[in-house]
Write an enzyme that holds these catalytic residues in place. Structure first.
Site, PDB file in Angstrom:
ATOM      1  N   GLY A 157       0.771  -1.322   0.057  1.00 41.06           N
ATOM      2  CA  GLY A 157      -0.187   0.167   0.185  1.00 41.06           C
ATOM      3  C   GLY A 157       0.774   1.366  -0.059  1.00 41.06           C
ATOM      4  N   THR A 158       1.985   1.153  -0.699  1.00 39.17           N
ATOM      5  CA  THR A 158       2.678   2.521  -0.564  1.00 39.17           C
ATOM      6  C   THR A 158       2.087   3.643  -1.452  1.00 39.17           C
ATOM      7  OG1 THR A 158       4.272   1.870  -2.525  1.00 39.17           O
ATOM      8  CG2 THR A 158       4.839   1.482  -0.250  1.00 39.17           C
ATOM      9  N   ASN A 159       1.483   3.101  -2.780  1.00 34.95           N
ATOM     10  CA  ASN A 159       0.543   4.023  -3.445  1.00 34.95           C
ATOM     11  C   ASN A 159      -0.621   4.416  -2.786  1.00 34.95           C
ATOM     12  OD1 ASN A 159       1.489   4.432  -6.257  1.00 34.95           O
ATOM     13  ND2 ASN A 159       1.828   2.259  -6.021  1.00 34.95           N
TER      14      ASN A 159
ATOM     15  N   MET B 227      -3.995  -6.781  -7.237  1.00 36.51           N
ATOM     16  CA  MET B 227      -3.373  -7.753  -7.895  1.00 36.51           C
ATOM     17  C   MET B 227      -4.436  -8.745  -8.725  1.00 36.51           C
ATOM     18  SD  MET B 227      -0.748  -6.668  -7.962  1.00 36.51           S
ATOM     19  CE  MET B 227       1.078  -5.811  -7.157  1.00 36.51           C
TER      20      MET B 227
ATOM     21  N   ILE C 279      -7.512  -8.893 -11.397  1.00 37.04           N
ATOM     22  CA  ILE C 279      -8.415  -8.521 -12.647  1.00 37.04           C
ATOM     23  C   ILE C 279      -9.696  -8.675 -12.624  1.00 37.04           C
ATOM     24  CG2 ILE C 279      -8.643  -8.450 -15.390  1.00 37.04           C
ATOM     25  CD1 ILE C 279      -5.494  -9.301 -15.459  1.00 37.04           C
ATOM     26  N   LEU C 280     -10.550  -7.513 -12.356  1.00 37.41           N
ATOM     27  CA  LEU C 280     -11.954  -7.530 -12.265  1.00 37.41           C
ATOM     28  C   LEU C 280     -12.830  -8.072 -13.460  1.00 37.41           C
ATOM     29  CD1 LEU C 280     -12.146  -4.744  -9.906  1.00 37.41           C
ATOM     30  CD2 LEU C 280     -12.391  -6.922  -9.147  1.00 37.41           C
TER      31      LEU C 280
ATOM     32  N   HIS D 160       0.072   1.386 -13.109  1.00 36.00           N
ATOM     33  CA  HIS D 160       0.633   0.035 -13.893  1.00 36.00           C
ATOM     34  C   HIS D 160       2.374   0.508 -13.726  1.00 36.00           C
ATOM     35  CE1 HIS D 160       1.608  -3.619 -15.679  1.00 36.00           C
ATOM     36  NE2 HIS D 160       2.343  -3.048 -16.594  1.00 36.00           N
TER      37      HIS D 160
HETATM   38  C1  GAR Z   1       2.987  -0.857  -7.511  1.00 39.39           C
HETATM   39  O1  GAR Z   1       4.324  -0.878  -8.141  1.00 39.39           O
HETATM   40  C2  GAR Z   1       2.036  -0.937  -8.517  1.00 39.39           C
HETATM   41  O2  GAR Z   1       2.347  -0.208  -9.736  1.00 39.39           O
HETATM   42  C3  GAR Z   1       1.864  -2.498  -9.209  1.00 39.39           C
HETATM   43  O3  GAR Z   1       2.249  -3.222  -7.800  1.00 39.39           O
HETATM   44  C4  GAR Z   1       2.861  -2.233  -6.819  1.00 39.39           C
HETATM   45  C5  GAR Z   1       2.318  -2.213  -5.605  1.00 39.39           C
HETATM   46  O4  GAR Z   1       2.711  -1.521  -4.439  1.00 39.39           O
HETATM   47  N1  GAR Z   1       0.746  -2.683  -9.496  1.00 39.39           N
HETATM   48  C6  GAR Z   1       0.537  -3.514 -10.478  1.00 39.39           C
HETATM   49  O5  GAR Z   1       1.433  -4.232 -10.899  1.00 39.39           O
HETATM   50  C7  GAR Z   1      -0.778  -3.693 -10.951  1.00 39.39           C
HETATM   51  N2  GAR Z   1      -0.802  -4.565 -12.228  1.00 39.39           N
HETATM   52  P1  GAR Z   1       1.843  -0.846  -3.186  1.00 39.39           P
HETATM   53  O6  GAR Z   1       1.153  -1.759  -2.765  1.00 39.39           O
HETATM   54  O7  GAR Z   1       2.995  -0.601  -2.452  1.00 39.39           O
HETATM   55  O8  GAR Z   1       1.069   0.318  -3.838  1.00 39.39           O
END
Ligand code: GAR
Length: 208
Positions: free
Chosen positions: A12-14, A91, A93-94, A110
């Site tokens: 969940g850093t995003n 992670m 795909i819905l 992405h």
């Molecule tokens: C991020 O790099 C995001 O772009 C990627 O997973 C990571 C999640 O990090 N997403 C995908 O690959 C989706 N296809 P986070 O949980 O720290 O945000």
């Protein structure tokens, strides 16, 4: 104020970048009203809790297939009165029952420059492994709308980084997160909440 519902699966850093952006006032016209996790115990849920945001767990493992899982997510999105759905490290795909219910209202981040290194099977660290395997000299991240095809919806924002000779998948992931994802995802969310994204012929344009 638009209700932003963030879907997560992991660290969940995003999500944290979105929480921080909301706190410092850089998400105009929206608030994160709920976080939905596909995994129990995901650290993203801790981040939501620390920020006082309600968290809901809909474990993927409790559902036999993509369609039944997507229906459960769709019901929760309705309960939450979501105006915008953000897939922030989600992670799964819905099914189209979700994407069709929210056209141009689901945003994904992405970790590559779409149309490279994307689609089914390209997620998380795997994306960076594939990019390094290919030998690209530039990679980055893409913020896009979600439609019925994996990673194929209209692109909102993209940002690039240079790939160093001694890059590892982990170092490239970190570089792209810090320099692109954590900046552009909150930016795109704010643009959406300010009604500054226009759709024309299936493409997204930012209104300056
Ligand atoms: C991020 O790099 C995001 O772009 C990627 O997973 C990571 C999640 O990090 N997403 C995908 O690959 C989706 N296809 P986070 O949980 O720290 O945000």
């Amino acid at each position: 104020m638009k209700n932003i519902v963030v879907l997560v699966s992991g660290g969940g850093t995003n999500l944290q970048a979105l929480i921080d952006a909301e706190k410092n006032g850089s998400i105009r016209g929206g608030k994160i009203s709920c976080v939905i996790s596909s995994k129990e115990g995901a650290y993203a849920l801790e981040r939501a809790k620390n920020a006082g945001i309600p968290g809901v767990v809909i474990p993927r493992k409790d559902y036999p297939d993509k369609v039944s899982y997507s229906k459960a997510v769709l019901e929760e999105l309705g309960r939450q009165q979501a105006d915008l759905i953000v897939l922030a490290g989600f992670m799964i795909i819905l099914d189209e029952c979700v994407t069709k219910a929210y056209p141009y209202r689901i945003i994904n981040v992405h970790p590559a420059l779409i149309p490279s290194f994307c689609g089914e099977g390209f997620y998380g660290l795997k994306v960076h492994e594939k990019a390094l395997e290919y030998g690209v000299k530039i990679s980055g991240a893409t913020i896009h709308f979600v439609n019925e095809k994996a990673d194929a919806g209209a692109i909102i924002l993209q940002g690039a980084v240079e790939v160093a000779n001694d890059e590892t998948p982990e170092s490239l992931q970190k570089k792209i997160m810090e320099n692109v994802e954590w900046k552009l995802l909150p930016k795109a969310v704010s643009l959406f909440c300010e009604d500054r994204i226009e759709i024309k012929d299936g493409k997204a344009y930012v209104i300056q």
